[in-house]
Scaffold this active site. Structure first.
Site, PDB file in Angstrom:
ATOM      1  N   ARG A  71       0.826  -1.213   0.000  1.00  0.00           N
ATOM      2  CA  ARG A  71       0.000   0.000   0.000  1.00  0.00           C
ATOM      3  C   ARG A  71       0.856   1.258   0.000  1.00  0.00           C
ATOM      4  NH1 ARG A  71      -2.644  -3.750   3.135  1.00  0.00           N
ATOM      5  NH2 ARG A  71      -1.593  -3.043   5.013  1.00  0.00           N
ATOM      6  N   GLU A 108       3.749  -5.957  13.469  1.00  0.00           N
ATOM      7  CA  GLU A 108       2.769  -6.026  14.559  1.00  0.00           C
ATOM      8  C   GLU A 108       2.252  -7.464  14.658  1.00  0.00           C
ATOM      9  OE1 GLU A 108      -0.541  -3.454  13.887  1.00  0.00           O
ATOM     10  OE2 GLU A 108      -1.456  -3.895  15.828  1.00  0.00           O
TER      11      GLU A 108
HETATM   12  P1  AMP Z   1       4.402  -1.609  11.841  1.00  0.00           P
HETATM   13  O1  AMP Z   1       5.627  -2.210  11.226  1.00  0.00           O
HETATM   14  O2  AMP Z   1       3.966  -2.303  13.063  1.00  0.00           O
HETATM   15  O3  AMP Z   1       4.517  -0.109  11.999  1.00  0.00           O
HETATM   16  O4  AMP Z   1       3.213  -1.884  10.817  1.00  0.00           O
HETATM   17  C1  AMP Z   1       3.040  -1.096   9.687  1.00  0.00           C
HETATM   18  C2  AMP Z   1       2.760  -1.910   8.475  1.00  0.00           C
HETATM   19  O5  AMP Z   1       1.829  -2.964   8.710  1.00  0.00           O
HETATM   20  C3  AMP Z   1       2.149  -1.055   7.396  1.00  0.00           C
HETATM   21  O6  AMP Z   1       2.705  -1.452   6.145  1.00  0.00           O
HETATM   22  C4  AMP Z   1       0.681  -1.324   7.480  1.00  0.00           C
HETATM   23  O7  AMP Z   1       0.118  -1.403   6.202  1.00  0.00           O
HETATM   24  C5  AMP Z   1       0.532  -2.641   8.214  1.00  0.00           C
HETATM   25  N1  AMP Z   1      -0.329  -2.568   9.399  1.00  0.00           N
HETATM   26  C6  AMP Z   1       0.050  -2.788  10.673  1.00  0.00           C
HETATM   27  N2  AMP Z   1      -0.959  -2.669  11.530  1.00  0.00           N
HETATM   28  C7  AMP Z   1      -2.040  -2.348  10.786  1.00  0.00           C
HETATM   29  C8  AMP Z   1      -3.398  -2.061  11.107  1.00  0.00           C
HETATM   30  N3  AMP Z   1      -3.851  -2.084  12.356  1.00  0.00           N
HETATM   31  N4  AMP Z   1      -4.237  -1.740  10.074  1.00  0.00           N
HETATM   32  C9  AMP Z   1      -3.767  -1.701   8.806  1.00  0.00           C
HETATM   33  N5  AMP Z   1      -2.499  -1.961   8.441  1.00  0.00           N
HETATM   34  C10 AMP Z   1      -1.633  -2.277   9.420  1.00  0.00           C
END
Ligand code: AMP
Length: 188
Positions: A71, A108
């Site tokens: 995305r 995450e």
């Molecule tokens: P992080 O590495 O934990 O900051 O997660 C960010 C990445 O995971 C991004 O590329 C987001 O598209 C996806 N992502 C993580 N958590 C979510 C969420 N709650 N809703 C949508 N996309 C998420």
């Protein structure tokens, strides 16, 4: 970057926030998935998203946009067009045809690896990192680490959405990267 270019939009993005759908318990129980696909369906909403993110950046201080698959590519392409900058793709493992450099990182939910073409960025280039959403910051920090490992300067990262309770923004700032997001959602 100037102080002016770092200024995050304070308020006024509720119109865009309303276009983002929340899907509970996706992809695993307990995650509130903030689904930007519904924002992307709205032409005016997407255009406003790109315009408002682009307005936070002084193009004179940027050489290249870096988008994180998948995305993040959509947002990066819009910003690349708006700011007249090239873009580098940070891709999932095994997608790039040329010689690559990569980095593993924790999500995450789960783990992942991103790669870029060797030689795509040159030392000293000032790169703005772009993704759709900032959660724990693991993805963005991996992207910054990958780019910095090639000698690039990364001090700003743009997102449509920030989930402040997950602490990503704090982690980015601790690594010298100012996160800018149009929208934030409380909770996970
Ligand atoms: P992080 O590495 O934990 O900051 O997660 C960010 C990445 O995971 C991004 O590329 C987001 O598209 C996806 N992502 C993580 N958590 C979510 C969420 N709650 N809703 C949508 N996309 C998420």
């Amino acid at each position: 970057m100037t102080t002016e270019s770092r200024r995050a939009p304070a308020t006024g993005n509720d119109d865009l926030k309303a276009l983002i759908r929340t899907v509970a318990d996706y992809p695993i129980p307990g995650i509130q998935f903030r689904d930007v696909s519904t924002l992307l369906l709205d032409g005016e909403g997407f255009r406003a998203t790109i315009d408002r993110l682009a307005a936070t950046i002084d193009p004179a201080t940027v050489d290249l946009i870096a988008g994180i698959e998948a995305r993040g590519f959509i947002v990066a392409a819009g910003l690349s067009y708006a700011l007249r900058k090239g873009k580098v793709m940070l891709r999932k493992q095994g997608k790039l045809p040329g010689q690559t450099v990569g980095i593993d990182y924790a999500l995450e939910y789960g783990t992942d690896r991103i790669e870029m073409h060797q030689g795509a960025v040159t030392p000293g280039q000032r790169i703005v990192l772009v993704d759709d959403l900032l959660a724990t910051g693991g993805t963005a920090l991996a992207g910054a680490g990958l780019l910095r490992g090639q000698g690039a300067i990364v001090d700003t990262a743009l997102f449509i959405v920030d989930l402040p309770d997950l602490g990503g923004a704090t982690k980015l700032r601790a690594q010298g990267i100012e996160p800018i997001a149009l929208i934030s959602f409380e909770g996970h």
